[in-house]
Motif scaffolding. Structure first.
Motif, PDB file in Angstrom:
ATOM      1  N   LEU A 133      21.921  46.505  36.339  1.00 46.36           N
ATOM      2  CA  LEU A 133      20.549  46.423  35.832  1.00 46.36           C
ATOM      3  C   LEU A 133      20.435  45.179  34.965  1.00 46.36           C
ATOM      4  N   TRP A 134      19.346  44.410  35.192  1.00 46.98           N
ATOM      5  CA  TRP A 134      19.114  43.183  34.404  1.00 46.98           C
ATOM      6  C   TRP A 134      17.784  43.308  33.658  1.00 46.98           C
ATOM      7  N   SER A 135      17.828  43.067  32.343  1.00 50.91           N
ATOM      8  CA  SER A 135      16.649  43.235  31.496  1.00 50.91           C
ATOM      9  C   SER A 135      15.645  42.111  31.721  1.00 50.91           C
ATOM     10  N   ARG A 136      14.380  42.429  31.442  1.00 53.72           N
ATOM     11  CA  ARG A 136      13.317  41.428  31.522  1.00 53.72           C
ATOM     12  C   ARG A 136      13.435  40.460  30.342  1.00 53.72           C
ATOM     13  N   PHE A 194      15.978  55.520  31.013  1.00 52.88           N
ATOM     14  CA  PHE A 194      15.877  54.079  31.219  1.00 52.88           C
ATOM     15  C   PHE A 194      14.452  53.756  31.681  1.00 52.88           C
ATOM     16  N   ASP A 251      12.029  41.678  40.566  1.00 50.21           N
ATOM     17  CA  ASP A 251      11.056  41.936  39.505  1.00 50.21           C
ATOM     18  C   ASP A 251       9.691  42.278  40.105  1.00 50.21           C
ATOM     19  N   VAL A 311      17.486  44.693  39.906  1.00 54.58           N
ATOM     20  CA  VAL A 311      18.503  45.721  40.175  1.00 54.58           C
ATOM     21  C   VAL A 311      19.302  45.261  41.379  1.00 54.58           C
ATOM     22  N   VAL A 353      24.829  47.060  32.545  1.00 57.02           N
ATOM     23  CA  VAL A 353      23.525  46.629  32.048  1.00 57.02           C
ATOM     24  C   VAL A 353      23.692  45.239  31.447  1.00 57.02           C
ATOM     25  N   ASP A 354      23.003  44.268  32.020  1.00 57.14           N
ATOM     26  CA  ASP A 354      23.111  42.863  31.599  1.00 57.14           C
ATOM     27  C   ASP A 354      24.561  42.389  31.584  1.00 57.14           C
ATOM     28  N   ASN A 375      11.470  47.857  31.307  1.00 62.81           N
ATOM     29  CA  ASN A 375      12.400  47.019  30.545  1.00 62.81           C
ATOM     30  C   ASN A 375      13.281  46.158  31.450  1.00 62.81           C
ATOM     31  N   TYR A 376      13.175  46.335  32.778  1.00 64.12           N
ATOM     32  CA  TYR A 376      14.132  45.681  33.676  1.00 64.12           C
ATOM     33  C   TYR A 376      13.434  44.772  34.675  1.00 64.12           C
TER      34      TYR A 376
END
Length: 268
Positions: free
Chosen positions: A263-266, A230, A145, A238, A209-210, A234-235
């Protein structure tokens, strides 16, 4: 008589001139190192023959080879970071060609304890928790992040191409101007590990994604998503795995072989 004497003398010279201990060392041991019964290779595994003080390293396909081995009982040690060492013995006959597959079992890495004095996040999603565990284990490639926030004014596509080894972008449709990402592996017909959809010259990565699969090059999805849509803001994380040997088992169910991107969302 002189001719016969010359032949005998030549034979004796050949025997005397041969390096001591090499006569009879004609056996060969070769094969592949894998991580499970599905045959996922382990590149970089180390193989040792302690009794002969010899060693070698498996190539990117997990393949290894020892030549000019003497006959007799042979001890073999196979090891790799993250896997339990494997010990085996073989009976080697003179001139034999031994094809042997060695399968290693995953082993949790013991990490040193660390004292933390900084602020600790008390709430974190299961996906990001797993991301941190895999990042500490050291397999794969990771963007945190903190790194993503430094690039909030950049496109996610540019960050992926710039920070992940072997990743490149390619256009899906000239008319719609859609771009996706591919690994450095070659996409071609043949073994299932390298199969891609017809007409693609690149090797598109599989995208999660997630934790939910979004695109699989070997699956029925008609077109990959436009990665330019993308938003990097929003992420939160990774992770990328170039091959099956390092990909976590829960994300290794596809057959494209072109690599896996997570990909992992915030958290909001």
């Amino acid at each position: 008589m002189p001719v016969r004497i010359a032949v005998i003398v030549s034979a004796i010279a050949l025997c005397v001139g041969a390096p001591h201990g090499l006569l009879g060392q004609t056996a060969m041991l070769f094969g592949v190192v894998v991580r499970d019964s599905a045959g996922h290779e382990i590149p970089g595994a180390q193989l040792l023959l302690p009794g002969l003080s010899r060693s070698t390293t498996a190539n990117y396909l997990g393949e290894y080879k020892f030549e000019r081995l003497p006959a007799g009982r042979l001890a073999v040690v196979v090891r790799h970071v993250g896997f339990a060492p494997l010990y085996d013995t073989l009976e080697v006959r003179e001139g034999a060609r031994i094809d042997r597959e060695f399968m290693l079992s995953e082993q949790a890495t013991q990490l040193d304890s660390v004292q933390v004095t900084a602020m600790v996040r008390t709430h974190i999603s299961p996906g990001l928790t797993e991301f941190e565990e895999r990042r500490k284990a050291g397999f794969g490639h990771f963007i945190t992040d903190e790194e993503l926030r430094k690039n909030d004014d950049h496109a996610l596509l540019d960050v992926l191409v710039g920070k992940l080894p072997g990743i490149k972008s390619f256009p899906i449709s000239k008319h719609q101007n859609i771009f996706y990402i591919a690994s450095g592996r070659k996409c071609a017909a043949g073994p299932a590990l390298l199969n891609c959809k017809p007409g693609l010259s690149y090797c598109p990565v599989t995208l999660y994604v997630d934790g939910v699969i979004t695109y699989d090059a070997s699956g029925p999805a008609p077109e990959p998503p436009d990665i330019r849509q993308f938003d990097i803001r929003n992420y939160a994380a990774v992770e990328y795995y170039a091959g099956g040997a390092t990909t976590p088992l829960k994300y290794n169910a596809t057959s494209s072989g072109c690599g896996v991107l997570l990909l992992w969302s915030r958290e909001r």
